[in-house]
Write a protein that holds these residues in place. Structure first.
Motif, mmCIF file in Angstrom:
data_model
loop_
_atom_site.group_PDB
_atom_site.id
_atom_site.type_symbol
_atom_site.label_atom_id
_atom_site.label_comp_id
_atom_site.label_asym_id
_atom_site.label_seq_id
_atom_site.Cartn_x
_atom_site.Cartn_y
_atom_site.Cartn_z
ATOM 1 N N GLY A 1 70.012 46.512 -14.442
ATOM 2 C CA GLY A 1 69.171 46.799 -13.555
ATOM 3 C C GLY A 1 68.589 45.226 -12.838
ATOM 4 N N SER A 2 68.110 44.392 -13.711
ATOM 5 C CA SER A 2 67.550 43.236 -13.619
ATOM 6 C C SER A 2 68.919 42.176 -12.963
ATOM 7 N N ALA A 3 69.964 42.302 -13.662
ATOM 8 C CA ALA A 3 71.153 41.417 -13.019
ATOM 9 C C ALA A 3 71.505 41.949 -11.562
ATOM 10 N N VAL A 4 71.586 43.255 -11.300
ATOM 11 C CA VAL A 4 71.756 43.750 -9.672
ATOM 12 C C VAL A 4 70.692 43.399 -9.030
ATOM 13 N N GLY A 5 69.348 43.551 -9.248
ATOM 14 C CA GLY A 5 68.417 43.430 -8.557
ATOM 15 C C GLY A 5 68.482 41.994 -8.020
ATOM 16 N N GLY A 6 68.696 41.059 -9.143
ATOM 17 C CA GLY A 6 68.685 39.364 -8.562
ATOM 18 C C GLY A 6 69.718 38.928 -7.822
ATOM 19 N N VAL A 7 70.799 39.892 -7.738
ATOM 20 C CA VAL A 7 71.990 39.672 -6.742
ATOM 21 C C VAL A 7 71.540 39.738 -5.338
ATOM 22 N N ILE A 8 70.941 41.073 -5.366
ATOM 23 C CA ILE A 8 70.463 41.620 -4.059
ATOM 24 C C ILE A 8 69.342 40.998 -3.510
ATOM 25 N N ILE A 9 68.407 40.292 -4.207
ATOM 26 C CA ILE A 9 67.463 39.693 -3.801
ATOM 27 C C ILE A 9 68.028 38.167 -3.345
ATOM 28 N N VAL A 10 68.917 37.300 -3.995
ATOM 29 C CA VAL A 10 69.360 36.377 -3.548
ATOM 30 C C VAL A 10 70.176 36.217 -2.328
ATOM 31 N N THR A 11 70.841 37.135 -2.234
ATOM 32 C CA THR A 11 71.645 37.508 -1.140
ATOM 33 C C THR A 11 71.158 37.650 0.012
ATOM 34 N N ASN A 12 70.037 38.390 0.163
ATOM 35 C CA ASN A 12 69.312 38.934 1.520
ATOM 36 C C ASN A 12 68.327 37.890 1.651
ATOM 37 N N VAL A 13 67.716 37.061 0.839
ATOM 38 C CA VAL A 13 66.967 36.079 0.994
ATOM 39 C C VAL A 13 67.619 34.886 1.763
ATOM 40 N N ARG A 14 68.729 34.858 1.446
ATOM 41 C CA ARG A 14 69.692 33.939 2.259
ATOM 42 C C ARG A 14 69.983 33.984 3.538
ATOM 43 N N THR A 15 70.178 35.679 3.944
ATOM 44 C CA THR A 15 70.360 35.854 5.237
ATOM 45 C C THR A 15 68.931 35.880 6.047
ATOM 46 N N LEU A 16 67.877 36.016 5.558
ATOM 47 C CA LEU A 16 66.535 35.790 6.115
ATOM 48 C C LEU A 16 66.324 34.595 6.400
ATOM 49 N N LEU A 17 66.594 33.736 5.662
ATOM 50 C CA LEU A 17 66.315 32.129 5.757
ATOM 51 C C LEU A 17 67.103 31.418 6.735
ATOM 52 N N ARG A 18 68.322 32.221 7.085
ATOM 53 C CA ARG A 18 69.191 31.592 8.034
ATOM 54 C C ARG A 18 68.933 32.328 9.485
ATOM 55 N N SER A 19 67.999 33.430 9.572
ATOM 56 C CA SER A 19 68.005 34.319 10.898
ATOM 57 C C SER A 19 67.074 33.561 11.580
ATOM 58 N N ASP A 20 66.955 33.816 12.693
ATOM 59 C CA ASP A 20 65.931 33.423 13.933
ATOM 60 C C ASP A 20 64.281 33.662 13.326
ATOM 61 N N TRP A 21 64.176 34.682 12.644
ATOM 62 C CA TRP A 21 63.069 34.815 12.356
ATOM 63 C C TRP A 21 62.180 33.844 11.579
ATOM 64 N N VAL A 22 63.180 32.981 10.608
ATOM 65 C CA VAL A 22 62.568 32.252 9.641
ATOM 66 C C VAL A 22 63.209 30.992 10.252
ATOM 67 N N ALA B 1 64.851 28.369 8.138
ATOM 68 C CA ALA B 1 64.248 27.350 7.386
ATOM 69 C C ALA B 1 65.221 26.151 7.590
ATOM 70 N N THR B 2 64.579 25.070 7.286
ATOM 71 C CA THR B 2 65.325 23.932 7.042
ATOM 72 C C THR B 2 66.245 23.960 5.724
ATOM 73 N N GLY B 3 67.113 22.859 5.476
ATOM 74 C CA GLY B 3 67.811 22.853 4.304
ATOM 75 C C GLY B 3 67.200 22.609 3.086
ATOM 76 N N ALA B 4 66.226 21.613 3.329
ATOM 77 C CA ALA B 4 65.418 21.385 2.075
ATOM 78 C C ALA B 4 64.637 22.534 1.707
ATOM 79 N N VAL B 5 63.821 23.366 2.730
ATOM 80 C CA VAL B 5 63.169 24.446 2.408
ATOM 81 C C VAL B 5 63.979 25.474 1.361
ATOM 82 N N SER B 6 65.261 25.635 2.165
ATOM 83 C CA SER B 6 66.180 26.759 1.713
ATOM 84 C C SER B 6 66.593 26.438 0.159
ATOM 85 N N THR B 7 66.814 25.290 0.136
ATOM 86 C CA THR B 7 67.312 24.621 -1.410
ATOM 87 C C THR B 7 65.948 25.079 -2.581
#
Length: 302
Positions: free
Chosen positions: A234-255, A257-263
């Motif tokens: 559960g911990s492993a799968v939850g981490g995959v889901i979190i990281v991948t969807n944060v990536r989508t949000l950081l690249r969206s028009d809503w956020v 984020a710059t490259g430095a912030v994303s990193t």
């Protein structure tokens, strides 16, 4: 061809996790399709069409291994189907620009829930055998089905922890019953998308690739559910889901984020994920160490 092989492997991996943990096929597969640039409604439709076959196979496999409570399947599955049809209809009316970050937020919330639930709390075991009432299962199924269709996944992340938290069913029967009832949810969501969208944006070759991978994994997962520690998985799968969807949000028009912030965000997330996994492993080992030892019967005349 390489894309189809990768999708089949993703379907196989997602079903292995889903069948042994009771969640994450939809959120994992949908997250992958969104990362590939698929329309949110089409992504959810693709996953749910594949799930018709994978959940049927998974349910049959769990039934064969004695992991299914049919009363629970009926009480949660029927309202879940109603919620899924409504959710598919709602998602189909949203524009891609709105739907993608909305879906990522839903998936992120589900990922956070999965990870924190299994990392810090584990599985309750003190109320096994007590009956689950319809007034609890019906609203749970309705909400879980709606989130499953709108988020491309959510039936397991909502339903499985809720039933585990009740402590009234042993984990393998929770997982088997949730996986089996998801067959009804997958059919209802697929019908909702097909009525609203037709086949627009749905690549049936991709559906077949997900389906083949899932069909191979389903019987293996039903067997593994007795062996794999759900807390660590559960911990492993939850981490995959979190990281991948944060990536989508950081690249969206809503956020945006710059490259430095994303990193910086990624470094923080990976560090927290590693810490969560380490905590889960240590907690699981402590639980195993404190379990009473099973005495071996002595051989007569030894």
């Amino acid at each position: 061809m390489r894309t189809l092989v990768l999708l089949a492997l993703a379907g196989l991996g997602a079903q292995l996790v889903d069948g042994s943990l009771g969640m994450a096929y939809g959120v994992t597969s949908t997250t992958l399709l969104l990362a590939m640039g698929t329309n949110p409604a089409a992504a959810s439709a693709t996953v749910h069409l594949a799930e018709i076959g994978t959940t049927l196979m998974s349910g049959a496999s769990h039934w064969r291994f004695g992991n299914v409570d049919w009363k629970v399947v009926t009480k949660i599955g029927v309202p879940g189907a109603v919620g899924a049809f409504l959710g598919a209809t709602v998602l189909s009316t949203l524009s891609t620009e709105v739907a993608e970050p909305v879906m990522s937020l839903i998936l992120l919330g589900l990922g956070l829930y999965v990870m924190t639930r299994f990392t810090f709390r584990g599985l309750p075991k003190d109320r096994l055998g007590k009956p689950l009432r319809k007034r609890f299962l019906s609203p749970l199924g309705l909400v879980a089905g709606f989130l499953d269709a709108t988020g491309g996944g959510g039936w397991g992340p909502v339903g499985t922890p809720a039933l585990l938290a009740s402590g009234r069913m042993e984990p393998r029967k929770v997982i088997g019953s949730i996986d089996t009832s998801e067959f009804l949810v997958a059919i209802a969501a697929s019908l909702g998308f097909l009525f609203s969208l037709g086949s627009q944006g749905v690549d049936f070759t991709w559906v077949l690739a997900f389906l083949l991978g899932g069909l191979i994994a389903a019987p293996i997962a039903a067997w593994l559910v007795r062996l794999v520690p759900p807390r660590v998985l559960g911990s492993a799968v939850g981490g995959v889901i979190i990281v991948t969807n944060v990536r989508t949000l950081l690249r969206s028009d809503w956020v945006g984020a710059t490259g430095a912030v994303s990193t910086a965000v990624y470094v923080l997330l990976y560090a927290l994920w590693a810490a969560g996994l380490a905590y889960s492993i240590r907690a699981y080992r402590r639980e195993k160490a404190t379990e009473p030892a099973v005495e071996k019967p002595q051989t007569v005349g030894a």
